[in-house]
Design an enzyme around this catalytic site. Structure first.
Site, short mmCIF file in Angstrom:
data_model
loop_
_atom_site.label_atom_id
_atom_site.label_comp_id
_atom_site.label_asym_id
_atom_site.label_seq_id
_atom_site.Cartn_x
_atom_site.Cartn_y
_atom_site.Cartn_z
N CYS A 109 0.71 -1.16 0.00
CA CYS A 109 -0.03 0.15 -0.04
C CYS A 109 0.76 1.42 -0.01
CB CYS A 109 -1.13 -0.13 1.13
SG CYS A 109 -2.23 1.20 0.92
N HIS B 33 -4.17 -4.70 0.15
CA HIS B 33 -3.55 -5.28 1.29
C HIS B 33 -3.72 -6.78 1.17
CE1 HIS B 33 -3.23 -1.56 3.76
NE2 HIS B 33 -4.17 -1.15 2.89
N GLU C 173 -2.56 -8.82 3.28
CA GLU C 173 -2.64 -9.41 4.49
C GLU C 173 -4.13 -9.29 5.07
OE1 GLU C 173 -2.39 -4.92 5.43
OE2 GLU C 173 -1.66 -6.63 3.86
#
Length: 201
Positions: free
Chosen positions: A79, A182, A184
Site C-alpha cells: 500500500c 492489502h 494481509e
C-alpha cells in the site's frame, strides 16, 4: 528471517500474523542493524506520504532500504509502502519518495467512483512475476487508497486494476516488489502472495 519495518505507520500486526500463518520467521524492527541481518524486507504503510517519509528519514531507515535494495535483497512494499518506493507523489507537500522506482504517485480523478477506493476489486497480473506464482486468474483483493502509482516504465507494472481508470496495482523490478492492495486482508489469495514472497530465493 524477514524484517518487517515498524516506523510507526504500518499495519504491523496483520502483516506479522499473515507471515506467521505462512510459516515465515519475522522480525518487527526499526533498527537498521536488524534489517541488515535479515534476508528479506517488508515495508508496510498506511497514512500520509509526507509523514511516512519523515519517519523513515528520522529513523535512518531510508538509507538502509536504498542500500539493501542495491545489495539485491528482496523487498515488498505494501500500500503506502509501495508508493514510497517512487520518486514523488501528488499527495506530498514537501517530501520526495525513496526514488527506487521511477514514476509518480497520482490521485484518483473526480468522477463517478468514490474516493478512496475501498473494498474488493479484481486484478490482472503478470504470471512471470514471482510473487504471483500459481495464483488464480483475475483474483479479488482488498484495497483502501486514494492514490495510485504511475510507473515511468510500463514493464515495471506487474498487476493492473480498473477503478474508473486502469491503474498499476502491483510492481516488480528485479528484487523490488510492491502491491497497492492489502494482501494481509485479502484472505487466501493474499496469503499466497505473502507466501510466494517469503519463499523467494
Amino acid at each position: 528471517m524477514i524484517a518487517l519495518i515498524d516506523y510507526g505507520m504500518g499495519n504491523i500486526h496483520s502483516v506479522k500474523k499473515a507471515l506467521e500463518l505462512c510459516g515465515a520467521k519475522v522480525l518487527v524492527t526499526n533498527n537498521p542493524k536488524d534489517i541488515l541481518s535479515c534476508k528479506k524486507i517488508i515495508l508496510p504503510g498506511v497514512g500520509a506520504f509526507d509523514d511516512a517519509m519523515l519517519e523513515l528519514e528520522k529513523q535512518g531507515l531510508d538509507i538502509v532500504i536504498r542500500s539493501e535494495i542495491k545489495n539485491k535483497k528482496p523487498l515488498l512494499g505494501i500500500c503506502l509502502g509501495m508508493q514510497l518506493l517512487f520518486e514523488k507523489s501528488e499527495e506530498a507537500r514537501s517530501k520526495k519518495g525513496l526514488g527506487i522506482l521511477k514514476g509518480l504517485v497520482k490521485k484518483f480523478p473526480k468522477g463517478n467512483f468514490k474516493v478512496p477506493h475501498m473494498g474488493w476489486n479484481q486484478i490482472k497480473y503478470n504470471p512471470a512475476c514471482p510473487i504471483f506464482k500459481e495464483m488464480p486468474d483475475n483474483p479479488y483483493l482488498y484495497f483502501c487508497h486514494s492514490y495510485y502509482p504511475l510507473p515511468e516504465k510500463k514493464e515495471v507494472s506487474a498487476a493492473q486494476c480498473d477503478y474508473g481508470v486502469d491503474f498499476t496495482a502491483g510492481v516488480w523490478q528485479e528484487n523490488v516488489y510492491g502491491v497497492q492492495f492489502h494482501p494481509e486482508k485479502s484472505q487466501g489469495v493474499g496469503l499466497k502472495i505473502i507466501d510466494n514472497f517469503a519463499k523467494l530465493c
